[in-house]
Design a protein around this motif. Structure first.
Motif, mmCIF file in Angstrom:
data_model
loop_
_atom_site.group_PDB
_atom_site.id
_atom_site.type_symbol
_atom_site.label_atom_id
_atom_site.label_comp_id
_atom_site.label_asym_id
_atom_site.label_seq_id
_atom_site.Cartn_x
_atom_site.Cartn_y
_atom_site.Cartn_z
ATOM 1 N N GLU A 161 -42.027 -72.035 93.956
ATOM 2 C CA GLU A 161 -43.040 -71.890 94.989
ATOM 3 C C GLU A 161 -43.004 -73.145 95.860
ATOM 4 O O GLU A 161 -42.484 -74.186 95.462
ATOM 5 N N ARG A 215 -49.475 -72.719 100.553
ATOM 6 C CA ARG A 215 -48.551 -72.398 99.463
ATOM 7 C C ARG A 215 -47.803 -71.132 99.852
ATOM 8 O O ARG A 215 -48.410 -70.151 100.277
ATOM 9 N N THR A 216 -46.498 -71.157 99.748
ATOM 10 C CA THR A 216 -45.695 -69.983 100.070
ATOM 11 C C THR A 216 -44.747 -69.659 98.914
ATOM 12 O O THR A 216 -44.356 -70.549 98.153
ATOM 13 N N VAL A 217 -44.399 -68.390 98.824
ATOM 14 C CA VAL A 217 -43.449 -67.939 97.808
ATOM 15 C C VAL A 217 -42.403 -67.081 98.506
ATOM 16 O O VAL A 217 -42.706 -65.979 98.951
#
Length: 213
Positions: free
Chosen positions: A155, A142-144
């Motif tokens: 996200e 998961r990246t933001v």
């Protein structure tokens, strides 16, 4: 890897329109027996998807997985999986959805685009994400993006760098003079943006499809 070794690993395609990219993908499937393709999201791939989906290929033996997606409902207009489903609705291809922490199968070919900031998939120059690189790191993270782009303030889920380079071939499809400059600088190791890290780390052949627009 030295500059010379990196350059030797890279081919700039003579043509980079949707027909040329789709033909390259089809040839890889037929010649190399590529059965799992990792493909990007966003708007640029849609025209290529449209060309590829009309080709006579062994669709029942093919699987497609996204390199990244926005964490939204599948029927949301920003969903890459939604675009992929629509593009290949009439084929028998298997579509693999990304989930956080999953261990995806190894892709035979990885296709990435690149943002104006040098990001690939959803690996951004500045982002909030788990520490990557050790054996325990998940291949789907998961990246933001930081800051969140106003046109897509979501996200993301993304294949990490290890998953992107663990393949038989990589293609990079980009448009615009500014992006060509970023690519050329990446090849010369003049910056350490995500695209440069990908090119430096990859041991497989890389084909670049660049066009002015």
């Amino acid at each position: 890897m030295s500059d010379a070794a990196i350059s030797a690993n890279i081919t700039w395609a003579d043509h980079a329109d949707a027909v040329a990219v789709a033909a390259h993908l089809a040839a890889a499937i037929e010649r190399q027996g590529a059965r799992l393709l990792a493909v990007p999201g966003g708007s640029t791939p849609v025209a290529i998807f449209d060309k590829l989906s009309t080709m006579d290929l062994p669709w029942s033996e093919l699987s497609l997985i996204l390199t990244d997606d926005r964490i939204v409902a599948k029927d949301h207009e920003a969903s890459n999986f939604g675009k992929l489903t629509k593009a290949f609705a009439d084929s028998d291809a298997k579509l693999i959805d990304l989930t956080e922490g999953m261990t995806p199968p190894r892709a035979d070919l990885v296709w990435v685009g690149m943002g104006a900031d040098g990001h690939i998939a959803s690996l951004f120059p500045t982002m909030k994400a788990p520490v990557q690189g050790d054996e325990a790191s998940p291949l789907v993270v998961r990246t933001v993006p930081d800051p969140l782009p106003p046109e897509a303030p979501f996200e993301r889920l993304s294949l990490n760098m290890a998953a992107l380079i663990d393949t038989n071939a990589i293609i990079i499809v980009v448009r615009g003079a500014d992006k060509k400059t970023i690519l050329e600088q990446a090849i010369k190791e003049e910056h350490d943006l995500p695209i440069a890290k990908l090119i430096k780390a990859a041991s497989c052949p890389i084909t670049i499809f660049w066009s002015e627009s």
